[in-house]
Design an enzyme around this catalytic site. Structure first.
Site, PDB file in Angstrom:
ATOM      1  N   HIS A 131     -53.439 -13.368  20.558  1.00  0.00           N
ATOM      2  CA  HIS A 131     -53.643 -13.959  19.221  1.00  0.00           C
ATOM      3  C   HIS A 131     -54.754 -13.243  18.457  1.00  0.00           C
ATOM      4  O   HIS A 131     -55.540 -13.869  17.744  1.00  0.00           O
ATOM      5  CB  HIS A 131     -53.966 -15.455  19.320  1.00  0.00           C
ATOM      6  CG  HIS A 131     -52.866 -16.304  19.870  1.00  0.00           C
ATOM      7  ND1 HIS A 131     -51.987 -17.003  19.088  1.00  0.00           N
ATOM      8  CD2 HIS A 131     -52.495 -16.568  21.139  1.00  0.00           C
ATOM      9  CE1 HIS A 131     -51.131 -17.675  19.840  1.00  0.00           C
ATOM     10  NE2 HIS A 131     -51.413 -17.414  21.103  1.00  0.00           N
ATOM     11  N   ASN A 203     -48.670 -23.788  18.765  1.00  0.00           N
ATOM     12  CA  ASN A 203     -47.856 -22.657  18.310  1.00  0.00           C
ATOM     13  C   ASN A 203     -46.809 -23.147  17.319  1.00  0.00           C
ATOM     14  O   ASN A 203     -46.638 -24.353  17.140  1.00  0.00           O
ATOM     15  CB  ASN A 203     -47.141 -22.000  19.507  1.00  0.00           C
ATOM     16  CG  ASN A 203     -48.059 -21.071  20.298  1.00  0.00           C
ATOM     17  OD1 ASN A 203     -49.100 -20.630  19.806  1.00  0.00           O
ATOM     18  ND2 ASN A 203     -47.658 -20.770  21.512  1.00  0.00           N
ATOM     19  N   HIS A 395     -60.404 -24.478  21.816  1.00  0.00           N
ATOM     20  CA  HIS A 395     -60.316 -24.752  23.258  1.00  0.00           C
ATOM     21  C   HIS A 395     -59.548 -26.055  23.451  1.00  0.00           C
ATOM     22  O   HIS A 395     -59.886 -27.072  22.831  1.00  0.00           O
ATOM     23  CB  HIS A 395     -61.747 -24.871  23.818  1.00  0.00           C
ATOM     24  CG  HIS A 395     -61.806 -25.254  25.263  1.00  0.00           C
ATOM     25  ND1 HIS A 395     -60.847 -24.884  26.176  1.00  0.00           N
ATOM     26  CD2 HIS A 395     -62.727 -25.969  25.962  1.00  0.00           C
ATOM     27  CE1 HIS A 395     -61.166 -25.358  27.371  1.00  0.00           C
ATOM     28  NE2 HIS A 395     -62.298 -26.025  27.267  1.00  0.00           N
TER      29      HIS A 395
END
Ligand code: HEM
Length: 758
Positions: A131, A203, A395
């Site tokens: 990414h 995503n 995270h």
């Protein structure tokens, strides 16, 4: 969308970006003193602050508890009228090294040279291991309160507004790779809630390649460029990717999504987002519910066609990044609804036979509807790419009370990986103190020291309990807002390196996806597999890929085999009986045209009054008009003057959702500026059309865009080989009449009838 008409400046802004009209900020740096400079005892340089651009305010200082102090002194340290060195000493020259005479050697004692070059030498940090390429924006999340019965997360209570930062990304490419490659897109959201930071790191596809994080290094090694030559960049069309995904057939579902139109989104603003894993919500009374998170874009879910994606990679590698920033700057704020699918938290953790811990599975919306719980609006571009977009650290372990994890083995590995990678990427353990990562709630941790520590912690007893620093901070129970893990029973078991039996079905979910696609979407999928596999060299890889496809669907397999020139194998497993899920298809829905880009193609002798009226009408409808003319500048004069945003040389179909071709005032005029083309073709019909306009129109036709023409504009269509009576081609009596019909056509995004399969 609900914002006031926002797009007035969009077209001009876009022009500036392309033509470099923005000359950038003044530097506000005073010149070096002349020979008659007064003595140092009498400073005569202006004392009043000069305008200082860009804003070089330094980062705020941190309180001992890690909170920004708002200390103005510290912020002023890197701003002001004078250029200084890093220590705040004013500089009189930053363009010449200190030398022994103008032609002499540079002196080692030049501490300014050393500081400047030293800092530059260390400007780059490692890019994300995946990414790496991304774009981000700030925004607000307003919750509806509809999730309050299933979670005690305070930011999901009714009408709570929470600041957010969202980063979109591609997965495989390097930081400088193109935006429109075929790939999964990241959709990571940082909620700065009053109870701490919650990150939803998702995503644009609801499933993942692997079921266990221990394979993550392997799948990424396979997808990244080959280690010998470091090619291809940002591509899955190569042997190692296909080698992996055909040997690990759990990847079949995600691979199918990548080969579908979802792999080439039209815009970040027009993508769905998914949390992928099943999470666990915890209510105020401790009751738990399993949940999957969804982002639903208000503008609808739209994709490019493959040729557009390829063209955009060359003509505008920043296509998605620019689209997002331009829309926000123009006030066309993108919006998504956050939704949840909820499932009873049973010991089996399955729903309708679907294993909720297997991240290669989705749950069809027809079985578990997505319930809206809040609205995300992105309304501010970052002011510094590095400080914000590059340094943000998401995270999956950034959780708040009321949202907990499940035992999905892919999620478990992520809980380790993000913090770990960020230590290297951001140079030590103190990255939560970076402005973009700071919680907006009070921080009172006992984490101390380390590289790049910016907090000045006070006290002597960073441990708990203590009897020296006034006792110690309280720890709280769930009733005082602490994050308390849901007390879930862990089954008694023997340690093994195994997957559960329920993870073994790799084909029924991809089969459902395939069967849910419209004819044209299936055609695109077949073309994508055929393209990618034809880029592979290894016969064995292609054959294995066909075997995977045979286990999904015979027609899919046979069509790809045909394109590869190979025989189609038979399925090696029984094909599952599955119900299609129409919600998975992008075709057949109607969407608002807000924020869409309409090109108005004209020439110097075109019907400029009509072009002007059309611009206003397009803006009034919440869309972006871009005038396309032979060259840049302004067409016409006075009230009819029209600013040009794109030239014939820069306009390609991918940038527009629809085209309107302005006719000349008298039919037969040279509306398309063919005079500018050296190799002007002869022949009356062709002479009226610049070949670049012909290319634009024929591309737009091929890409399924709505096209309108009026007052002779149809001549250009003829010359481009675009039949005036083809589906989605409108020839009208006026520009606004053409727009009306074109706008309606845009509701379905593309003129799907133009594609062969339709
Ligand atoms: C459901 C599966 C996954 C999803 C949806 C996902 C999503 C993402 C997203 C959106 C980012 C970019 C974050 C940003 O914009 O900064 C990212 C980065 C990353 N992901 Fe994942 N990922 C998944 C699986 C994994 C797994 C299994 C691992 C490792 C075991 C992993 C490791 C990483 C790492 C190391 C980064 C870079 C983070 C950084 O440098 O800050 N991901 N992932």
């Amino acid at each position: 969308m609900s914002q006031p008409n926002p797009l007035k400046r969009a077209a001009e802004k876009v022009t500036e970006a392309v033509q470099g009209g923005d000359t950038g900020p003044e530097d506000g740096i005073p010149g070096k003193p002349g020979p008659e400079s007064p003595s140092v005892a009498e400073p005569t340089e202006p004392r009043e602050p000069l305008p200082s651009k860009p804003d070089q305010s330094g980062p705020e200082t941190m309180s001992p508890t890690g909170q920004p102090t708002g200390d103005a002194q510290a912020r002023v340290a890197q701003s002001g009228a004078y250029l200084t060195d890093a220590q705040g000493t004013r500089l009189y020259d930053t363009d010449h090294s200190l030398k022994a005479g103008p032609r002499g050697p540079v002196l080692l004692q030049d501490h300014h040279l050393r500081e400047k070059v030293m800092h530059f030498d260390h400007e780059r940090i490692p890019e994300r291991v995946v990414h790496a390429r991304g774009a981000a924006a700030h925004g607000i999340f307003r919750s509806y309160g509809t999730a309050a019965s299933v979670t005690r997360a305070a930011f999901l209570a009714r009408d709570v507004e929470t600041p957010v930062f969202v980063r979109f990304s591609t997965v495989l490419g390097s930081r400088g790779s193109a935006d429109t490659v075929r790939d999964t897109r990241g959709f990571a959201t940082k909620f700065y809630t009053d109870e701490g930071v919650f990150d939803l790191v998702g995503n644009n596809m609801p499933v993942f390649f692997i079921q266990d994080a221990i394979k993550f290094p392997d799948v990424i090694h396979a997808g990244k460029p080959h280690p010998d030559r470091e090619i291809p960049q940002a591509q899955s069309a190569h042997d190692t990717f296909w080698d992996f995904v055909t040997l690990h057939t759990e990847a079949a579902h995600h691979t199918l999504w990548n080969m579908s139109d979802r792999g080439i989104p039209r815009s970040y603003r027009m993508m769905e987002g998914f949390g992928v894993h099943t999470f666990r919500l915890v209510a105020a009374d401790g009751a738990t519910t399993l949940v999957k998170f969804h982002w639903k874009p208000k503008l609808g879910v739209h994709s490019l066609v493959w040729e557009e994606a390829q063209i955009a990679s060359g003509v505008d590698p920043d296509f998605h990044r620019r689209d997002l920033a331009d829309a926000i700057e123009a006030g066309a704020y993108p919006e998504w609804e956050l939704g949840i699918q909820t499932f009873p938290d049973t010991p089996e953790q399955t729903f309708e036979g679907i294993d909720l811990l297997d991240p290669t599975n989705l749950v069809p919306e027809e079985l578990a509807p997505v319930q809206p719980v809040g609205l995300l609006t992105l309304n501010r571009n970052p002011s510094n790419y590095f400080a914000e977009t590059e340094q943000v650290a998401f995270h999956v372990g950034h959780l708040v009370p009321g949202i907990d994890i499940t035992d999905d083995p892919l999620l478990a590995g992520r809980l380790f990986s993000y913090l770990d990678t960020q230590i290297t990427r951001l140079g030590g353990p103190n990255f939560p103190q970076l402005p973009i990562n700071r919680p907006h709630s009070p921080v009172n941790d006992m984490l101390r020291d380390g590289m790049h520590q910016t907090a000045v912690h006070r006290g002597v007893a960073p441990y708990r309990p203590n009897s020296l620093d006034g006792g110690c901070p309280f720890t709280a129970g769930a009733d005082a807002g602490a994050f308390v893990e849901a007390p879930v029973r862990v089954p008694e078991a023997t340690k093994v390196r195994e997957a559960p039996e329920s993870f073994a079905d790799h084909f029924s979910q991809p089969r459902r996806f395939w069967l849910s696609m419209s004819a044209v979407e299936r055609e695109h999928i077949i073309a994508a597999y055929t393209f990618e596999l034809n880029k592979c060299y290894e016969q064995a890889v292609k054959e294995r890929a066909l075997q995977v496809l045979a286990n999904i669907d015979a027609e899919l397999c046979a069509s790809v085999a045909e394109g590869l020139g190979l025989p189609a194998p038979k399925a090696s497993v029984p094909l599952a009986e599955v119900e299609p899920s129409p919600a998975l298809s992008q075709v057949g829905h109607t969407w608002p045209a807000d924020g869409r880009v309409v090109g108005i193609v004209t020439g110097p002798d075109g019907d400029l009054d009509a072009v002007q009226a059309l611009r206003e009408a397009i803006l009034g409808a919440g869309m972006v008009p871009l005038v396309v003319a032979p060259k840049g500048g302004i067409l016409g004069s006075g009230d009819a003057a029209v600013t040009v945003q794109r030239t014939y040389a820069t306009a390609r179909s991918v940038e527009f959702d629809a085209l309107l071709v302005a006719g000349p005032p008298g039919v037969g005029g040279d509306a398309f500026g063919a005079r500018d083309v050296k190799a002007r073709p002869s022949g009356a019909a062709v002479a009226a059309t610049d070949p670049r306009v012909g290319l634009l129109l024929s591309e737009a036709f091929r890409h399924g865009k709505a096209i309108g023409a009026w007052a002779g504009g149809e001549n250009a269509l003829d010359a481009a080989g675009v039949p005036g009576d083809a589906p989605g081609v409108v020839v009208a009596g006026s520009g606004t009449a053409a727009l009306e019909q074109v706008q309606e056509l845009m509701g379905s995004h593309r003129v799907w009838e133009r594609f062969i399969a339709a």
